[in-house]
Design an enzyme around this catalytic site. Structure first.
Site, PDB file in Angstrom:
ATOM      1  N   THR A  54       0.814  -1.210   0.000  1.00 19.15           N
ATOM      2  CA  THR A  54       0.000   0.000   0.000  1.00 19.15           C
ATOM      3  C   THR A  54       0.851   1.264   0.000  1.00 19.15           C
ATOM      4  OG1 THR A  54      -0.160  -0.053   2.414  1.00 19.15           O
ATOM      5  CG2 THR A  54      -1.933  -1.126   1.172  1.00 19.15           C
ATOM      6  N   GLY A  55       2.165   1.128   0.001  1.00 15.66           N
ATOM      7  CA  GLY A  55       3.050   2.285   0.024  1.00 15.66           C
ATOM      8  C   GLY A  55       3.338   2.829  -1.362  1.00 15.66           C
ATOM      9  N   ILE A  56       4.086   3.920  -1.411  1.00 18.64           N
ATOM     10  CA  ILE A  56       4.381   4.567  -2.680  1.00 18.64           C
ATOM     11  C   ILE A  56       5.228   3.673  -3.575  1.00 18.64           C
ATOM     12  CG2 ILE A  56       6.395   5.784  -1.757  1.00 18.64           C
ATOM     13  CD1 ILE A  56       5.626   8.156  -3.548  1.00 18.64           C
ATOM     14  N   ASP A 101       0.767  -8.289  10.300  1.00 19.84           N
ATOM     15  CA  ASP A 101       1.772  -7.409  10.893  1.00 19.84           C
ATOM     16  C   ASP A 101       3.064  -8.208  10.990  1.00 19.84           C
ATOM     17  OD1 ASP A 101       3.409  -5.828  12.437  1.00 19.84           O
ATOM     18  OD2 ASP A 101       1.926  -5.430  13.999  1.00 19.84           O
ATOM     19  N   THR A 129       9.047  -2.068   2.538  1.00 17.44           N
ATOM     20  CA  THR A 129       8.394  -1.532   3.734  1.00 17.44           C
ATOM     21  C   THR A 129       9.409  -1.238   4.819  1.00 17.44           C
ATOM     22  OG1 THR A 129       6.496  -1.861   5.193  1.00 17.44           O
ATOM     23  CG2 THR A 129       7.978  -3.747   4.890  1.00 17.44           C
ATOM     24  N   TRP A 130       8.974  -0.472   5.815  1.00 14.87           N
ATOM     25  CA  TRP A 130       9.785  -0.201   7.001  1.00 14.87           C
ATOM     26  C   TRP A 130       8.857   0.307   8.098  1.00 14.87           C
ATOM     27  CZ3 TRP A 130      10.991   4.718   9.320  1.00 14.87           C
ATOM     28  CH2 TRP A 130      10.340   5.800   8.692  1.00 14.87           C
ATOM     29  N   LYS A 189      19.871   7.138   2.277  1.00 13.64           N
ATOM     30  CA  LYS A 189      20.423   7.161   3.636  1.00 13.64           C
ATOM     31  C   LYS A 189      21.544   6.127   3.756  1.00 13.64           C
ATOM     32  CE  LYS A 189      16.424   6.922   5.858  1.00 13.64           C
ATOM     33  NZ  LYS A 189      15.512   7.242   4.743  1.00 13.64           N
ATOM     34  N   TYR A 214      18.912   0.352   7.294  1.00 13.12           N
ATOM     35  CA  TYR A 214      19.167  -0.133   5.935  1.00 13.12           C
ATOM     36  C   TYR A 214      20.225  -1.234   5.949  1.00 13.12           C
ATOM     37  CZ  TYR A 214      16.728   3.821   3.664  1.00 13.12           C
ATOM     38  OH  TYR A 214      15.807   4.729   3.205  1.00 13.12           O
ATOM     39  N   MET A 266       6.233   9.080   3.275  1.00 13.58           N
ATOM     40  CA  MET A 266       7.420   9.584   2.580  1.00 13.58           C
ATOM     41  C   MET A 266       7.018   9.924   1.145  1.00 13.58           C
ATOM     42  SD  MET A 266      10.076   6.754   4.131  1.00 13.58           S
ATOM     43  CE  MET A 266      11.601   7.529   3.632  1.00 13.58           C
TER      44      MET A 266
END
Length: 352
Positions: free
Chosen positions: A12-14, A49, A72-73, A112, A143, A178
């Site tokens: 579901t993230g970018i 989860d 993901t993070w 990063k 990371y 983000m």
């Protein structure tokens, strides 16, 4: 190109959302793992989860996954806690897939890698352009911890891997923490509605220096390419659009798109987190006036993340020669990536 059975983690993230849609369109069978069900057409939702080992085991039991795309993070109160939580998530994932016949796993991190973690941001003073061969920046960085878990499991299970390092992803996603593109669109829309000047929130260094960004589709294409090209296996790749720009020009062009007067860059940063304090009611009024679908500005804009990117006091440019040498030559004009996103946000009634 043989299509596999993909598990997109963070669907579901970018990054994960755009990748999942791209893989479906390319003919893959795609499972989308997230804490909330994915609404992407053609994606088979897997809800769990990853911090819950038993729930993850139950959710993934028996799935015939061949390719994992980890996008993901989770954020915690400091980087040591980030390392612990994010490592646990990836370990739980691979433990749950222990019986799967995995062929490949991809991990998305970012710049990063070269700049340092959130709490030591900018501590990495590596010469630009950043190259994949640069040593790790001293100190905790989740990371690096994710890379180590990936390498450990790849060696244990015998699957290939890739690491992808984008820089500030531009793409469509709602409720993402983000997301500079949507954040700037919301900020510009507020400036338009209130008559507020369109003020660059960041540093003079970012205003004047060269930089680059990553279109979500460029990243999706590179991830599929690396996962299905034997010669590209077991490599880390920077992932950016292929052009460079200065914010002093891009900011004016974004302002022109929205029909705004652009103020000169202030001598000291004017963070969006400060500029937009208490703006929630104003956005609700804008949303009601224009019949927008999301009246809660906190579900659209990530002021803090955009401030972090635009407030840096060092140049940030990524070298993509390695990716091109291995055979990936897709590129995207960053200005066009912004404008295409803004067009979609308007078409879907997210901004006026």
């Amino acid at each position: 190109m043989r299509k596999g059975i993909a598990l997109v983690v963070g669907a579901t993230g970018i990054t994960g959302g755009n990748l999942a849609s791209y893989l479906v369109a390319s003919g893959w069978t795609v499972y989308g793992l997230s804490r909330h069900p994915s609404e992407h057409s053609g994606v088979i939702p897997v809800t769990t989860d990853l911090l819950d080992a038993s729930a993850t085991q139950e959710a993934l039991a028996g799935l015939p996954i061949t390719h994992v795309f980890y996008c993901t993070w989770v954020g915690r109160e400091n980087e040591k806690a980030n390392v612990e939580a994010n490592s646990a998530m990836m370990r739980n994932l691979f433990a749950a897939l222990d019986d799967a016949n995995l062929e490949h796993a991809s991990l998305v991190t970012g710049t990063k890698q070269y700049l340092g973690s959130f709490e030591a941001y900018g501590s990495g003073r590596i010469e630009t352009p950043f190259r994949e061969s640069e040593p790790r920046v001293p100190g905790d960085n989740f990371y690096y911890a994710l890379e180590d878990v990936l390498f450990e499991n790849a060696e244990r299970k015998g699957f290939a891997w890739n690491v992808h390092r984008p820089h500030t992803v531009i793409g469509y996603a709602r409720g993402n923490a983000m997301n500079m593109g949507t954040t700037l669109a919301v900020y510009a829309s507020i400036c338009k509605a209130t008559g507020k000047p369109f003020v660059f929130p960041g540093s003079q260094t970012q205003w004047n220096a060269l930089t680059d960004m990553t279109d979500a589709l460029v990243l999706a294409r590179q991830m599929e390419w690396a996962a299905t090209t034997p010669g590209a296996a077991n490599q880390a790749f920077n992932t950016v659009n292929g052009d460079v720009f200065r914010w002093r020009r891009m900011w004016r062009e974004i302002g022109e798109y929205f029909g705004l007067d652009v103020a000169d860059c202030p001598e000291t940063p004017q963070p969006l987190d400060t500029q937009m304090a208490g703006i929630d009611a104003t956005w609700r009024d804008i949303a009601e006036q224009h019949d927008l679908i999301e009246p809660d500005v906190t579900k659209l804009a990530s002021w803090w993340h955009t401030d972090a990117d635009l407030g840096r006091d060092q140049e940030c440019v990524n070298d993509t020669a390695k990716s091109r040498d291995f055979g990936f030559d897709h590129f995207r004009e960053t200005r066009g990536a912004f404008f295409d996103l803004f067009d979609r946000l308007r078409a879907e009634k997210i901004i006026p």
